[in-house]
Every structure is written in C-alpha cells, then in structure tokens.
Design an enzyme around this catalytic site. Structure first.
Site, PDB file in Angstrom:
ATOM      1  N   GLY A   1      23.954 -10.623  49.712  1.00  0.00           N
ATOM      2  CA  GLY A   1      22.845 -10.955  51.152  1.00  0.00           C
ATOM      3  C   GLY A   1      21.463 -10.716  51.066  1.00  0.00           C
ATOM      4  O   GLY A   1      20.546 -10.757  49.966  1.00  0.00           O
TER       5      GLY A   1
ATOM      6  N   VAL B   1      18.936  -8.314  52.001  1.00  0.00           N
ATOM      7  CA  VAL B   1      18.855  -7.170  51.699  1.00  0.00           C
ATOM      8  C   VAL B   1      19.054  -7.174  50.490  1.00  0.00           C
ATOM      9  O   VAL B   1      18.168  -6.704  49.853  1.00  0.00           O
ATOM     10  CB  VAL B   1      18.809  -6.770  52.860  1.00  0.00           C
TER      11      VAL B   1
ATOM     12  N   CYS C   1      12.956  -2.924  60.245  1.00  0.00           N
ATOM     13  CA  CYS C   1      11.939  -3.990  60.120  1.00  0.00           C
ATOM     14  C   CYS C   1      10.685  -3.779  60.185  1.00  0.00           C
ATOM     15  O   CYS C   1       9.785  -3.517  59.650  1.00  0.00           O
ATOM     16  CB  CYS C   1      12.222  -5.399  58.862  1.00  0.00           C
TER      17      CYS C   1
ATOM     18  N   GLY D   1      15.178 -12.153  58.731  1.00  0.00           N
ATOM     19  CA  GLY D   1      15.213 -10.872  59.552  1.00  0.00           C
ATOM     20  C   GLY D   1      16.045 -11.215  59.760  1.00  0.00           C
ATOM     21  O   GLY D   1      18.243 -10.134  59.863  1.00  0.00           O
TER      22      GLY D   1
ATOM     23  N   LYS E   1      14.503  -0.604  69.924  1.00  0.00           N
ATOM     24  CA  LYS E   1      14.705   0.123  68.262  1.00  0.00           C
ATOM     25  C   LYS E   1      13.063   0.689  68.205  1.00  0.00           C
ATOM     26  O   LYS E   1      12.469   1.105  67.522  1.00  0.00           O
ATOM     27  CB  LYS E   1      15.298  -1.296  67.616  1.00  0.00           C
TER      28      LYS E   1
ATOM     29  N   ARG F   1      10.616 -14.251  67.708  1.00  0.00           N
ATOM     30  CA  ARG F   1      11.380 -15.021  67.163  1.00  0.00           C
ATOM     31  C   ARG F   1      10.796 -16.389  66.767  1.00  0.00           C
ATOM     32  O   ARG F   1      10.412 -16.602  67.401  1.00  0.00           O
ATOM     33  CB  ARG F   1      12.938 -15.249  67.127  1.00  0.00           C
TER      34      ARG F   1
ATOM     35  N   HIS G   1       7.306 -10.617  58.649  1.00  0.00           N
ATOM     36  CA  HIS G   1       7.080 -10.607  60.441  1.00  0.00           C
ATOM     37  C   HIS G   1       5.678 -10.025  60.699  1.00  0.00           C
ATOM     38  O   HIS G   1       4.709  -9.032  59.752  1.00  0.00           O
ATOM     39  CB  HIS G   1       7.629  -9.201  60.474  1.00  0.00           C
TER      40      HIS G   1
ATOM     41  N   ASN H   1       9.996  -8.372  55.519  1.00  0.00           N
ATOM     42  CA  ASN H   1      10.607  -7.817  55.988  1.00  0.00           C
ATOM     43  C   ASN H   1      11.749  -7.348  55.765  1.00  0.00           C
ATOM     44  O   ASN H   1      12.154  -6.829  55.592  1.00  0.00           O
ATOM     45  CB  ASN H   1      10.169  -8.658  57.341  1.00  0.00           C
TER      46      ASN H   1
HETATM   47  C1  2RA Z   1      15.342  -8.884  62.206  1.00  0.00           C
HETATM   48  N1  2RA Z   1      14.866  -6.799  62.507  1.00  0.00           N
HETATM   49  O1  2RA Z   1      14.326  -9.541  62.043  1.00  0.00           O
HETATM   50  C2  2RA Z   1      15.896  -7.837  62.381  1.00  0.00           C
HETATM   51  C3  2RA Z   1      16.810  -7.470  62.025  1.00  0.00           C
HETATM   52  N2  2RA Z   1      16.122  -6.857  60.647  1.00  0.00           N
HETATM   53  O2  2RA Z   1      16.170 -10.549  63.294  1.00  0.00           O
END
Ligand code: 2RA
Length: 338
Positions: free
Chosen positions: A12, A14, A130, A161, A214, A236, A243, A317
């Site tokens: 993946g 990460v 992140c 992300g 979160k 997004r 980020h 991120n």
């Molecule tokens: C995202 N922080 O950016 C969330 C999960 N990595 O989608």
C-alpha cells in the site's frame, strides 16, 4: 542489536513508504517480512537491495517478529493485532482502529514521545491520523508556551490519504477530462480532478465528518487536554501528496509573531518559512511532498481576535503523516524501551 520486523500492508501507499524509510534511516532490521492479502502473496518487492517475497498475512507466524507496522486498514488491524500481540509482537498501528482506547498510547514522538512506554499495557502503539500529526507537531511549542483555548482548522487533503487507487483516479480523471472524456468517478463519489470535495469519511450526527472529529479527539488526547476546543473542516483537493492546513488558534496568553516564530524555529520536526524575508515564500504544499518536516509559514496575528494567531501548515501526509511517524516511534521504542 537487530529486530525482526513485519510490515502489514507492504504493497500500500503507507506500507511501501515504511519500507523505504526503514532503509533510508537504517533502522536495525534483522529479517523483514512483507505481509499483504492473499492476492498479493507470492509477488516480490526489494528491501535493502534484496528481493523479499510477499506473504499472506492470514497465514503468518507472528512469533517470527518483534515489531510490526500495520498499514492495511482498520478491519485488518482489528483481526491481526490480537494475533500479533499474543505472540509478543509490539504493533505500531497506522489505522484509527485503536487510537481512542484509553490504554493504548497515541504517539507523535516530537509531541508526546514520553508516553511510548505505555505500549506495555496492550503491546499496541497507535499512530494518529495524518492531518492530526502535522497539526500537533506545529502547535506543541505554542501550546507549551502560552496555552491554547481554541483551534479553528480547514484542511486541504491530498488524494494519497485515501490510498493508491485514489492516486490513480486523480491521474486518470485529469487525463480523461483534458481529452474530452468523462470523469467516471469510482473512488470518490464525485469527480476529484479540478474539484474540491468538502467531505472526507462519513458524516456524524453533529454534521461533522469522522475525519473532522479525528482532529478533535486526537488533538485532545495527544496534548492531554480535553479543554482544547477544536473546530475542523476537512476537504479533499486534487493534490497527489501533501496535506495543507489553514489554522487559526486562540492562545491563553498573547503571543507575537516574532515570539511564535522563534519558538517554532527551535522546535523538533518543524521548518519555518518566513515568506516576507528575501527568498521566502508562503509554502506551497508541493514543497512538503517527499520531505520529513512539517512546514509552517504565513504566521500572522489574527486581526479579528486579541489572542489569535494564524498559521499555514503543510506536510507530506504519507511520510510524516504516517510512515515516518511510525518508524520514529519504532526508533524510540528500540532505543528507550527494549
Ligand atoms: C485521508 N487522513 O487523508 C485520511 C486517511 N489517511 O484520507
């Protein structure tokens, strides 16, 4: 001393970056086990110049390793963590599965690394989200100096992300749209190319998304202060890596830009860019991609609040937001606790 290590979710976004960083930082890995789902088992990847066969996580004998990096989704962590910890493995979990459990430490080494020893309760250390990591790295020095009453934050989050499929979707969609073809959204509910989507994860009763909550829950837990008020909006954006966060804090005592800048420049893991100085610039997120630091610029007093301070915070991120933070936790683990 070396430590046998497993990376769960090795294929993946990460997991593959964890492998890259373990190599870059010369973490004392003895044997490396790359674990993934059955469908990836049998493929090989390269670690320290040698081929490593990817194994089916479901069949893995956890007694073979001492440390495991989990980056394969919350539902996989839920199944695999009990197996691994029962075999004596210390799990560093990147997913949100265990972050909010009171007996599991939620760690950003520069901020609350002194709590890593709490792993002994359940053999699990949770890595924060992140967007939380870059926020608390930047705010910790200010919090310690003058206290923080309230944090308003808007995030602009890269598609990495969400994972590899989202990276491919942004690239594919961009090409399609530039060639007069349709967007055909699959990973996101709507087109992400040339767009901005004000929703990450599901909506909660209070109208905030899980991604936004979160930021509230994790910031309070990591700074150990439930009195900090956090008001997030998570968005997004069509960026591949990095980020961005527009942050407005209300501090307990007044702090000037000069004092804040001095504190941030001294703090670990932070790079301060003064966009007003020669060669300075208000840091575009592209400058953070591939880097380890949390970049802070646009530090300015809030013209609308007597104790307000504004910051622009960008960070990679996938690196500091997940993989690097997890490896830094492991480094502190082996140097201070094993
Ligand atoms: C995202 N922080 O950016 C969330 C999960 N990595 O989608």
């Amino acid at each position: 001393t070396t430590y046998d290590v497993a990376v769960l979710g090795a294929t993946g976004a990460v997991g593959s970056t964890v492998l890259e960083i373990l190599e870059q930082r010369e973490f004392p890995v003895g044997k490396l086990y790359a674990l993934a789902s059955k469908k990836s088992a049998g493929e090989t990847l390269v670690f320290r110049g040698k081929p490593v066969m990817i194994e089916d996580a479901d069949e893995f004998d956890w007694s073979k390793v001492k440390i495991a990096f989990f980056a394969a989704g919350g539902s996989v962590s839920e199944v695999m963590a009990p197996r691994a910890t029962a075999a004596g493995v210390v799990v560093i979990d990147k997913t949100s599965q265990f972050r909010y459990e009171p007996d599991i430490p939620l760690i950003v080494p520069e901020v609350n690394g002194h709590q890593i020893g709490e792993y002994r309760q359940r053999n699990i250390i949770a890595c924060p989200n992140c967007s939380t990591i870059q926020l608390v790295v930047a705010l910790k020095p200010l919090y310690d100096a003058v206290g923080i009453n309230r944090i308003n934050i808007a995030t602009y989050q890269a598609v990495s992300g969400t994972g590899k499929a989202a990276i491919d979707e942004l690239a594919g969609q961009t090409a399609n749209l530039l060639n007069g073809r349709g967007a055909d959204p699959k990973v996101y509910p709507k087109q992400i190319a040339f767009n901005v989507i004000p929703q990450i994860d599901s909506f909660q009763e209070n109208g905030y998304t899980k991604e936004e909550m979160k930021l509230v829950w994790e910031t309070q837990k990591i700074l150990g202060d439930d009195s900090i008020l956090v008001n997030p909006t998570a968005v997004r954006v069509p960026v591949f890596y990095g980020h961005s966060e527009a942050v407005h804090i209300e501090t307990r005592q007044k702090i000037s830009v000069e004092e804040a800048t001095k504190l941030l420049k001294k703090a670990p893991g932070i790079k301060v860019i003064d966009q007003r100085k020669a060669g300075g610039y208000a840091t575009p997120v592209s400058d953070a991609a591939g880097e380890d630091e949390v970049f802070v610029s646009r530090i300015r007093e809030d013209i609308s609040h007597p104790n307000g301070l504004n910051l622009w915070i960008v960070s990679d991120n996938v690196r500091k937001g997940a993989a690097l933070n997890s490896v830094q936790i492991a480094e502190r683990l082996v140097t201070e606790h094993f």
